[in-house]
Design a protein around this motif. Structure first.
Motif, PDB file in Angstrom:
ATOM      1  N   ASP A  52       0.879  -1.166   0.000  1.00 18.84           N
ATOM      2  CA  ASP A  52       0.000   0.000   0.000  1.00 18.84           C
ATOM      3  C   ASP A  52       0.919   1.220   0.000  1.00 18.84           C
ATOM      4  O   ASP A  52       1.615   1.480   0.980  1.00 18.84           O
TER       5      ASP A  52
ATOM      6  N   ARG B 115       1.686   5.339  -0.690  1.00 15.37           N
ATOM      7  CA  ARG B 115       1.167   6.714  -0.752  1.00 15.37           C
ATOM      8  C   ARG B 115       2.299   7.601  -1.241  1.00 15.37           C
ATOM      9  O   ARG B 115       3.418   7.532  -0.728  1.00 15.37           O
TER      10      ARG B 115
ATOM     11  N   ALA C 181       1.545  14.474  -3.256  1.00 12.47           N
ATOM     12  CA  ALA C 181       0.512  15.034  -4.125  1.00 12.47           C
ATOM     13  C   ALA C 181       1.136  15.672  -5.368  1.00 12.47           C
ATOM     14  O   ALA C 181       2.217  16.259  -5.312  1.00 12.47           O
TER      15      ALA C 181
ATOM     16  N   GLN D 246       1.623  12.075  -9.520  1.00 16.50           N
ATOM     17  CA  GLN D 246       1.056  10.850 -10.073  1.00 16.50           C
ATOM     18  C   GLN D 246       1.615  10.491 -11.442  1.00 16.50           C
ATOM     19  O   GLN D 246       1.977   9.336 -11.669  1.00 16.50           O
TER      20      GLN D 246
ATOM     21  N   LYS E 198      -4.288   2.247  -9.068  1.00 13.69           N
ATOM     22  CA  LYS E 198      -4.168   3.580  -8.475  1.00 13.69           C
ATOM     23  C   LYS E 198      -5.528   4.038  -7.982  1.00 13.69           C
ATOM     24  O   LYS E 198      -6.557   3.683  -8.556  1.00 13.69           O
ATOM     25  N   GLY E 199      -5.500   4.812  -6.908  1.00 15.64           N
ATOM     26  CA  GLY E 199      -6.726   5.236  -6.260  1.00 15.64           C
ATOM     27  C   GLY E 199      -7.540   6.208  -7.090  1.00 15.64           C
ATOM     28  O   GLY E 199      -6.992   7.072  -7.781  1.00 15.64           O
TER      29      GLY E 199
ATOM     30  N   GLU F 274     -10.601   7.720  -5.463  1.00 17.24           N
ATOM     31  CA  GLU F 274     -10.929   8.716  -4.439  1.00 17.24           C
ATOM     32  C   GLU F 274      -9.672   9.314  -3.811  1.00 17.24           C
ATOM     33  O   GLU F 274      -9.691  10.459  -3.371  1.00 17.24           O
ATOM     34  N   SER F 275      -8.614   8.534  -3.757  1.00 17.03           N
ATOM     35  CA  SER F 275      -7.333   8.987  -3.188  1.00 17.03           C
ATOM     36  C   SER F 275      -6.266   8.823  -4.261  1.00 17.03           C
ATOM     37  O   SER F 275      -5.582   7.796  -4.329  1.00 17.03           O
ATOM     38  N   PRO F 276      -6.095   9.809  -5.145  1.00 19.12           N
ATOM     39  CA  PRO F 276      -5.190   9.652  -6.291  1.00 19.12           C
ATOM     40  C   PRO F 276      -3.709   9.511  -5.941  1.00 19.12           C
ATOM     41  O   PRO F 276      -2.915   9.150  -6.800  1.00 19.12           O
ATOM     42  N   GLU F 277      -3.351   9.752  -4.699  1.00 25.35           N
ATOM     43  CA  GLU F 277      -1.957   9.567  -4.276  1.00 25.35           C
ATOM     44  C   GLU F 277      -1.723   8.173  -3.700  1.00 25.35           C
ATOM     45  O   GLU F 277      -0.640   7.872  -3.223  1.00 25.35           O
ATOM     46  N   ARG F 278      -2.735   7.305  -3.758  1.00 25.68           N
ATOM     47  CA  ARG F 278      -2.625   5.957  -3.181  1.00 25.68           C
ATOM     48  C   ARG F 278      -2.562   4.920  -4.294  1.00 25.68           C
ATOM     49  O   ARG F 278      -3.353   4.954  -5.234  1.00 25.68           O
ATOM     50  N   TYR F 279      -1.618   4.001  -4.153  1.00 25.37           N
ATOM     51  CA  TYR F 279      -1.426   2.914  -5.106  1.00 25.37           C
ATOM     52  C   TYR F 279      -1.395   1.593  -4.353  1.00 25.37           C
ATOM     53  O   TYR F 279      -0.845   1.516  -3.249  1.00 25.37           O
TER      54      TYR F 279
END
Length: 99
Positions: free
Chosen positions: A7, A9, A12, A15, A43-44, A46-51
């Motif tokens: 997981d 992060r 910001a 991406q 890739k997220g 709702e949370s675009p910085e989460r992969y």
């Protein structure tokens, strides 16, 4: 087969650059490691910085010893590490069932 689930992060606004870096690191470094069987990256929304990175290994030791204790690990981290907002959470799983 073992599933490594990471997981990740990232910072910001990074991406697009991370998208390229993680794919490059996977195909040029990790894919050549003994015991490697494949990967998936999501890739997220709702949370675009989460992969969520999934890597499939023959054995747990292929990841924890063979890869992590090799020079390839430092090479991989040099490619993707600068994007990390914090240390990735990494766990391993055995397959219980599938359809």
């Amino acid at each position: 087969m073992i599933l490594e689930l990471a997981d990740i992060r990232i910072h910001a606004g990074q991406q697009a650059a991370f998208d390229e870096a993680i794919q490059r690191g996977l195909t040029t470094v990790i894919a050549h490691s003994p015991g490697f069987r494949g990967f998936k990256v999501n890739k997220g929304i709702e949370s675009p910085e989460r992969y969520i990175l999934q890597i499939f290994w023959d054995t747990l030791e292929d990841h924890t010893v063979g890869f992590r204790k090799s020079p390839a690990f430092a090479e991989w981290r040099a490619i993707v590490g600068p994007f990390f907002a914090g240390a990735p959470v990494v766990e391993h799983f055995d397959l219980l069932a599938k359809s």
